[in-house]
Scaffold this motif. Structure first.
Motif, PDB file in Angstrom:
ATOM      1  N   THR A 109       0.660  -1.361   0.119  1.00  0.00           N
ATOM      2  CA  THR A 109      -0.189  -0.228  -0.039  1.00  0.00           C
ATOM      3  C   THR A 109       1.217   1.594  -0.072  1.00  0.00           C
ATOM      4  N   THR A 110       2.165   1.242   0.836  1.00  0.00           N
ATOM      5  CA  THR A 110       2.785   1.957   0.503  1.00  0.00           C
ATOM      6  C   THR A 110       3.760   2.454  -0.741  1.00  0.00           C
ATOM      7  N   THR A 111       4.480   1.168  -1.420  1.00  0.00           N
ATOM      8  CA  THR A 111       5.288   1.307  -2.342  1.00  0.00           C
ATOM      9  C   THR A 111       4.046   1.725  -4.060  1.00  0.00           C
ATOM     10  N   LEU A 112       5.255   2.751  -4.799  1.00  0.00           N
ATOM     11  CA  LEU A 112       4.147   3.292  -5.726  1.00  0.00           C
ATOM     12  C   LEU A 112       4.869   2.310  -6.897  1.00  0.00           C
ATOM     13  N   GLY A 113       5.932   2.450  -6.433  1.00  0.00           N
ATOM     14  CA  GLY A 113       6.903   2.427  -8.185  1.00  0.00           C
ATOM     15  C   GLY A 113       8.468   1.654  -7.941  1.00  0.00           C
ATOM     16  N   PHE A 114       9.731   2.209  -9.019  1.00  0.00           N
ATOM     17  CA  PHE A 114      11.054   2.508  -8.698  1.00  0.00           C
ATOM     18  C   PHE A 114      11.306   3.073  -9.888  1.00  0.00           C
ATOM     19  N   ALA A 115      12.666   3.268  -9.771  1.00  0.00           N
ATOM     20  CA  ALA A 115      12.991   3.577 -10.680  1.00  0.00           C
ATOM     21  C   ALA A 115      14.471   3.715 -10.737  1.00  0.00           C
ATOM     22  N   TRP A 116      15.565   3.620 -12.153  1.00  0.00           N
ATOM     23  CA  TRP A 116      16.900   3.688 -11.830  1.00  0.00           C
ATOM     24  C   TRP A 116      17.316   5.171 -11.976  1.00  0.00           C
ATOM     25  N   TRP A 117      17.930   5.247 -10.834  1.00  0.00           N
ATOM     26  CA  TRP A 117      18.199   7.146 -10.528  1.00  0.00           C
ATOM     27  C   TRP A 117      20.034   7.072 -11.236  1.00  0.00           C
ATOM     28  N   THR A 118      20.514   8.255 -11.509  1.00  0.00           N
ATOM     29  CA  THR A 118      22.000   8.251 -11.558  1.00  0.00           C
ATOM     30  C   THR A 118      21.935   9.633 -10.803  1.00  0.00           C
ATOM     31  N   ALA A 119      23.436   9.580 -10.693  1.00  0.00           N
ATOM     32  CA  ALA A 119      23.943  10.459  -9.063  1.00  0.00           C
ATOM     33  C   ALA A 119      23.184  11.599  -9.960  1.00  0.00           C
ATOM     34  N   GLU A 120      23.966  12.503 -11.014  1.00  0.00           N
ATOM     35  CA  GLU A 120      23.497  13.754 -11.898  1.00  0.00           C
ATOM     36  C   GLU A 120      21.568  13.789 -11.555  1.00  0.00           C
ATOM     37  N   ALA A 121      21.401  12.889 -11.394  1.00  0.00           N
ATOM     38  CA  ALA A 121      19.702  13.363 -11.590  1.00  0.00           C
ATOM     39  C   ALA A 121      19.188  13.526 -10.245  1.00  0.00           C
ATOM     40  N   LEU A 122      20.427  12.789  -9.215  1.00  0.00           N
ATOM     41  CA  LEU A 122      19.798  12.242  -7.954  1.00  0.00           C
ATOM     42  C   LEU A 122      20.115  14.050  -7.218  1.00  0.00           C
ATOM     43  N   ARG A 123      21.151  14.983  -7.438  1.00  0.00           N
ATOM     44  CA  ARG A 123      22.180  16.272  -7.559  1.00  0.00           C
ATOM     45  C   ARG A 123      21.076  16.922  -7.486  1.00  0.00           C
ATOM     46  N   THR A 124      19.959  17.002  -8.593  1.00  0.00           N
ATOM     47  CA  THR A 124      19.112  17.997  -9.034  1.00  0.00           C
ATOM     48  C   THR A 124      17.742  17.813  -9.096  1.00  0.00           C
ATOM     49  N   THR A 125      17.259  16.881  -8.688  1.00  0.00           N
ATOM     50  CA  THR A 125      15.869  16.312  -8.917  1.00  0.00           C
ATOM     51  C   THR A 125      15.337  17.322  -7.359  1.00  0.00           C
ATOM     52  N   SER A 126      14.132  17.703  -7.956  1.00  0.00           N
ATOM     53  CA  SER A 126      12.858  18.199  -6.501  1.00  0.00           C
ATOM     54  C   SER A 126      12.374  17.406  -5.759  1.00  0.00           C
ATOM     55  N   GLU A 127      12.256  16.396  -6.258  1.00  0.00           N
ATOM     56  CA  GLU A 127      11.559  14.691  -5.480  1.00  0.00           C
ATOM     57  C   GLU A 127      12.497  14.808  -4.327  1.00  0.00           C
ATOM     58  N   THR A 128      11.584  14.050  -3.008  1.00  0.00           N
ATOM     59  CA  THR A 128      12.422  13.521  -1.883  1.00  0.00           C
ATOM     60  C   THR A 128      13.139  12.468  -2.148  1.00  0.00           C
ATOM     61  N   VAL A 129      14.797  12.690  -1.366  1.00  0.00           N
ATOM     62  CA  VAL A 129      15.173  11.324  -2.008  1.00  0.00           C
ATOM     63  C   VAL A 129      16.446  11.608  -0.791  1.00  0.00           C
ATOM     64  N   TYR A 130      15.755   9.643   0.310  1.00  0.00           N
ATOM     65  CA  TYR A 130      16.181   9.673   1.538  1.00  0.00           C
ATOM     66  C   TYR A 130      17.135   8.255   0.960  1.00  0.00           C
ATOM     67  N   PRO A 131      18.864   8.188   1.947  1.00  0.00           N
ATOM     68  CA  PRO A 131      18.978   9.805   2.985  1.00  0.00           C
ATOM     69  C   PRO A 131      19.259  10.660   1.788  1.00  0.00           C
ATOM     70  N   PRO A 132      19.694  12.231   2.102  1.00  0.00           N
ATOM     71  CA  PRO A 132      19.650  13.579   1.183  1.00  0.00           C
ATOM     72  C   PRO A 132      20.795  13.499   0.363  1.00  0.00           C
ATOM     73  N   GLN A 133      21.946  12.931   1.156  1.00  0.00           N
ATOM     74  CA  GLN A 133      23.831  12.872   1.090  1.00  0.00           C
ATOM     75  C   GLN A 133      23.839  11.215  -0.505  1.00  0.00           C
ATOM     76  N   LEU A 134      23.082  11.005  -0.925  1.00  0.00           N
ATOM     77  CA  LEU A 134      22.656   9.654  -1.736  1.00  0.00           C
ATOM     78  C   LEU A 134      23.782  10.058  -3.087  1.00  0.00           C
ATOM     79  N   ALA A 135      23.247  11.241  -4.080  1.00  0.00           N
ATOM     80  CA  ALA A 135      24.474  11.218  -4.845  1.00  0.00           C
ATOM     81  C   ALA A 135      25.346  10.918  -4.592  1.00  0.00           C
TER      82      ALA A 135
END
Length: 146
Positions: A109-135
């Motif tokens: 009920t809490t999982t919406l989906g999955f995605a593969w992220w690059t470090a650059e996409a993590l650095r520039t996203t406005s979405e919330t990512v945990y932990p914040p220092q993941l990139a």
């Protein structure tokens, strides 16, 4: 007392990390975070990592990962405050399409989906990512694993 957990940096051949997209049932806040979860009694960290990878993504036969980080963390989700001691492992995997094999009803009920992220996409996203220092973490650890 903090719950022992494993967190997995599942990096594909292009150094993209697999993240889970979730929504808090109470606040409806959305976030992205790495695969992982609690360590069951009697389980080694590697056994827990393999089980969590299978349950959450359907990934079978996860090869042992390299320990890369330890974190003590407190967070709130679904109106509860959770204290965790996390052991983080880097696993190199072939790119795949996640297909959860053992989510609990609550996780479903809490999982919406999955995605593969690059470090650059993590650095520039406005979405919330945990932990914040993941990139920065995946950039550093990916270079060290070569």
């Amino acid at each position: 007392m903090a719950r022992l957990a494993v967190k997995l940096l599942l990096l594909d051949e292009d150094d993209r990390i697999l993240l889970i997209h979730a929504q808090d049932p109470q606040t409806h806040a959305r976030c992205w975070y790495p695969v992982g979860g609690g360590v069951d009694p009697g389980e080694t960290l590697q056994q827990a990592a393999a089980r969590e990878a299978y349950e959450e993504t359907g990934l079978c036969d996860l090869s042992p990962g390299r320990h890369v980080w330890t974190r003590d963390h407190t967070y709130e989700f679904d109106g509860r405050t959770l204290n965790v001691h996390e052991e983080w492992f880097l696993h190199r995997v072939a790119h795949f399409t996640p297909s959860p094999a053992g989510l609990t009803e609550y996780e479903s009920t809490t999982t919406l989906g999955f995605a593969w992220w690059t470090a650059e996409a993590l650095r520039t996203t406005s979405e919330t990512v945990y932990p914040p220092q993941l990139a920065g973490l995946i950039s550093t650890k990916a270079r060290q694993s070569l």
